[in-house]
Design a protein around this motif. Structure first.
Motif, PDB file in Angstrom:
ATOM      1  N   THR A  38      -9.855  -2.041   0.399  1.00  0.00           N
ATOM      2  CA  THR A  38      -9.744  -0.584   0.513  1.00  0.00           C
ATOM      3  C   THR A  38      -8.291  -0.220   0.826  1.00  0.00           C
ATOM      4  OG1 THR A  38     -12.010  -0.444   1.365  1.00  0.00           O
ATOM      5  CG2 THR A  38     -10.568   1.448   1.728  1.00  0.00           C
ATOM      6  N   VAL A  39      -7.793   0.791   0.110  1.00  0.00           N
ATOM      7  CA  VAL A  39      -6.403   1.212   0.340  1.00  0.00           C
ATOM      8  C   VAL A  39      -6.264   1.805   1.740  1.00  0.00           C
ATOM      9  CG1 VAL A  39      -4.524   2.651  -0.505  1.00  0.00           C
ATOM     10  CG2 VAL A  39      -6.195   1.726  -2.113  1.00  0.00           C
ATOM     11  N   PRO A  40      -5.358   1.295   2.568  1.00  0.00           N
ATOM     12  CA  PRO A  40      -5.162   1.871   3.915  1.00  0.00           C
ATOM     13  C   PRO A  40      -4.528   3.253   3.829  1.00  0.00           C
ATOM     14  CG  PRO A  40      -3.529   0.172   3.484  1.00  0.00           C
ATOM     15  CD  PRO A  40      -4.480   0.141   2.323  1.00  0.00           C
ATOM     16  N   LYS A  41      -5.110   4.202   4.525  1.00  0.00           N
ATOM     17  CA  LYS A  41      -4.600   5.572   4.476  1.00  0.00           C
ATOM     18  C   LYS A  41      -3.285   5.692   5.265  1.00  0.00           C
ATOM     19  CE  LYS A  41      -9.131   7.767   4.014  1.00  0.00           C
ATOM     20  NZ  LYS A  41     -10.093   8.756   4.578  1.00  0.00           N
ATOM     21  N   GLY A  42      -2.350   6.436   4.701  1.00  0.00           N
ATOM     22  CA  GLY A  42      -1.090   6.713   5.380  1.00  0.00           C
ATOM     23  C   GLY A  42      -0.126   5.558   5.427  1.00  0.00           C
ATOM     24  N   ALA A  43      -0.366   4.503   4.672  1.00  0.00           N
ATOM     25  CA  ALA A  43       0.503   3.330   4.697  1.00  0.00           C
ATOM     26  C   ALA A  43       1.363   3.278   3.445  1.00  0.00           C
ATOM     27  CB  ALA A  43      -0.330   2.052   4.814  1.00  0.00           C
ATOM     28  N   ASN A  44       2.511   2.650   3.590  1.00  0.00           N
ATOM     29  CA  ASN A  44       3.344   2.352   2.424  1.00  0.00           C
ATOM     30  C   ASN A  44       2.834   1.048   1.804  1.00  0.00           C
ATOM     31  OD1 ASN A  44       5.107   4.556   2.692  1.00  0.00           O
ATOM     32  ND2 ASN A  44       6.370   3.453   4.180  1.00  0.00           N
ATOM     33  N   VAL A  45       2.335   1.143   0.599  1.00  0.00           N
ATOM     34  CA  VAL A  45       1.732  -0.020  -0.060  1.00  0.00           C
ATOM     35  C   VAL A  45       2.616  -0.415  -1.236  1.00  0.00           C
ATOM     36  CG1 VAL A  45      -0.306  -0.969  -1.167  1.00  0.00           C
ATOM     37  CG2 VAL A  45      -0.539   0.785   0.627  1.00  0.00           C
ATOM     38  N   THR A  46       3.087  -1.646  -1.216  1.00  0.00           N
ATOM     39  CA  THR A  46       3.905  -2.185  -2.312  1.00  0.00           C
ATOM     40  C   THR A  46       3.420  -3.581  -2.668  1.00  0.00           C
ATOM     41  OG1 THR A  46       5.511  -3.062  -0.714  1.00  0.00           O
ATOM     42  CG2 THR A  46       5.971  -0.879  -1.640  1.00  0.00           C
ATOM     43  N   THR A  47       3.738  -3.998  -3.889  1.00  0.00           N
ATOM     44  CA  THR A  47       3.373  -5.336  -4.342  1.00  0.00           C
ATOM     45  C   THR A  47       4.522  -6.306  -4.078  1.00  0.00           C
ATOM     46  OG1 THR A  47       4.240  -4.955  -6.560  1.00  0.00           O
ATOM     47  CG2 THR A  47       1.955  -4.296  -6.128  1.00  0.00           C
ATOM     48  N   LYS A  48       4.267  -7.573  -4.336  1.00  0.00           N
ATOM     49  CA  LYS A  48       5.309  -8.575  -4.169  1.00  0.00           C
ATOM     50  C   LYS A  48       6.461  -8.354  -5.140  1.00  0.00           C
ATOM     51  CE  LYS A  48       2.303 -12.292  -2.486  1.00  0.00           C
ATOM     52  NZ  LYS A  48       1.804 -13.677  -2.753  1.00  0.00           N
ATOM     53  N   SER A  49       6.157  -7.805  -6.302  1.00  0.00           N
ATOM     54  CA  SER A  49       7.190  -7.566  -7.300  1.00  0.00           C
ATOM     55  C   SER A  49       7.960  -6.273  -7.058  1.00  0.00           C
ATOM     56  CB  SER A  49       6.568  -7.521  -8.698  1.00  0.00           C
ATOM     57  OG  SER A  49       5.583  -6.503  -8.787  1.00  0.00           O
ATOM     58  N   GLY A  50       7.566  -5.523  -6.005  1.00  0.00           N
ATOM     59  CA  GLY A  50       8.281  -4.293  -5.668  1.00  0.00           C
ATOM     60  C   GLY A  50       7.677  -3.026  -6.201  1.00  0.00           C
ATOM     61  N   THR A  51       6.533  -3.074  -6.839  1.00  0.00           N
ATOM     62  CA  THR A  51       5.884  -1.874  -7.349  1.00  0.00           C
ATOM     63  C   THR A  51       5.235  -1.105  -6.203  1.00  0.00           C
ATOM     64  OG1 THR A  51       5.406  -2.977  -9.454  1.00  0.00           O
ATOM     65  CG2 THR A  51       4.135  -0.986  -8.928  1.00  0.00           C
ATOM     66  N   THR A  52       5.485   0.203  -6.162  1.00  0.00           N
ATOM     67  CA  THR A  52       4.917   1.045  -5.101  1.00  0.00           C
ATOM     68  C   THR A  52       3.526   1.508  -5.511  1.00  0.00           C
ATOM     69  OG1 THR A  52       7.104   1.811  -4.412  1.00  0.00           O
ATOM     70  CG2 THR A  52       5.219   3.141  -3.729  1.00  0.00           C
ATOM     71  N   ILE A  53       2.550   1.155  -4.712  1.00  0.00           N
ATOM     72  CA  ILE A  53       1.178   1.574  -4.963  1.00  0.00           C
ATOM     73  C   ILE A  53       0.882   2.909  -4.281  1.00  0.00           C
ATOM     74  CG2 ILE A  53      -1.248   0.898  -4.766  1.00  0.00           C
ATOM     75  CD1 ILE A  53       0.511  -0.895  -6.585  1.00  0.00           C
ATOM     76  N   GLN A  54       1.448   3.089  -3.088  1.00  0.00           N
ATOM     77  CA  GLN A  54       1.187   4.309  -2.326  1.00  0.00           C
ATOM     78  C   GLN A  54       2.335   4.541  -1.371  1.00  0.00           C
ATOM     79  OE1 GLN A  54      -2.810   5.391  -0.432  1.00  0.00           O
ATOM     80  NE2 GLN A  54      -1.671   4.667   1.380  1.00  0.00           N
ATOM     81  N   ARG A  55       2.711   5.821  -1.238  1.00  0.00           N
ATOM     82  CA  ARG A  55       3.735   6.216  -0.264  1.00  0.00           C
ATOM     83  C   ARG A  55       3.041   6.938   0.883  1.00  0.00           C
ATOM     84  NH1 ARG A  55       8.868   5.676  -2.278  1.00  0.00           N
ATOM     85  NH2 ARG A  55       9.043   5.516  -4.555  1.00  0.00           N
ATOM     86  N   GLY A  56       3.202   6.414   2.050  1.00  0.00           N
ATOM     87  CA  GLY A  56       2.570   7.029   3.214  1.00  0.00           C
ATOM     88  C   GLY A  56       3.600   7.665   4.126  1.00  0.00           C
TER      89      GLY A  56
END
Length: 217
Positions: A186-204
């Protein structure tokens, strides 16, 4: 000469008396020495000489009106100076108290802001692309890659050629080919989520979360 009287013998004139003058009563018409009013012209206290005060005998001279006024003005001046000093001390004490209170309020506000900022600051979470719980390359969870290979996204999964992929959030970071541990899908709310390759999934941040750019639940 017969029949006449005999003349007296010649006596030379006497010389003036020599030696110190004989003492005697003062000549009339000469001023007498001493202070006037003293009998016999005896020497006494000189005019203008200050008498010596004797303790217990000499009485102090009462102050004049000018001296009394000067003393009263000096007493009033000292009282006013003491009142002014007391007022200045009270003013400084009050100002110091205000500064302490103001400083405490400022520190309190800064502390509250710091705590709020720390609580509101987003966490940095790493997203790992997985297939059946095993870490795979990040491209399989990318929407563009999936569409370019005939895949699609549905329900948090990305389907490509009969295989399904999805992101795993948080937990231990493991290399490709190993199973993930911990974390959640589950995507954590309010968090900055990025992948190992540097892709931003979510900006919190500050309670605002952005949408994911690629697959996920």
């Amino acid at each position: 000469m017969s029949g006449g009287s005999t003349p007296p013998p010649y006596v030379p004139p006497s010389a003036p008396p020599t030696g110190p003058p004989q003492s005697g009563p003062p000549q009339s018409g000469k001023p007498q020495s001493g202070k006037p009013g003293q009998p016999g012209g005896q020497p006494g206290q000189k005019r203008g000489q200050v008498r010596q005060q004797q303790p217990g005998v000499t009485q102090p001279r009462p102050p004049t009106v000018a001296e009394q006024r000067a003393r009263a003005q000096e007493i009033q001046r000292r009282q006013q100076a003491e009142l002014a000093e007391e007022a200045e001390r009270a003013r400084k004490k009050k100002l110091r108290k205000r500064l302490l209170i103001g400083g405490g309020v400022a520190v309190g506000v800064v502390g509250v802001v710091a705590i709020w900022y720390a609580a509101s600051s987003p966490d940095d979470v790493e997203a790992q692309c997985t297939q059946d719980g095993v870490v795979v390359d990040d491209q399989y969870c990318d929407d563009n890659y999936a569409r370019s290979h005939g895949g699609y996204t549905s329900g948090g999964f990305i389907y490509i050629g009969g295989s399904s992929y999805r992101y795993h959030y948080g937990g231990s970071s493991v290399p490709v080919g190993q199973k993930v541990s911990g974390g959640s899908y589950t995507v954590p709310k309010g968090a900055n989520v990025t992948t190992k390759s540097g892709t931003t999934i979510q900006r919190g941040g500050f309670g605002v979360s952005g949408g994911s750019k690629s697959g996920g639940s």
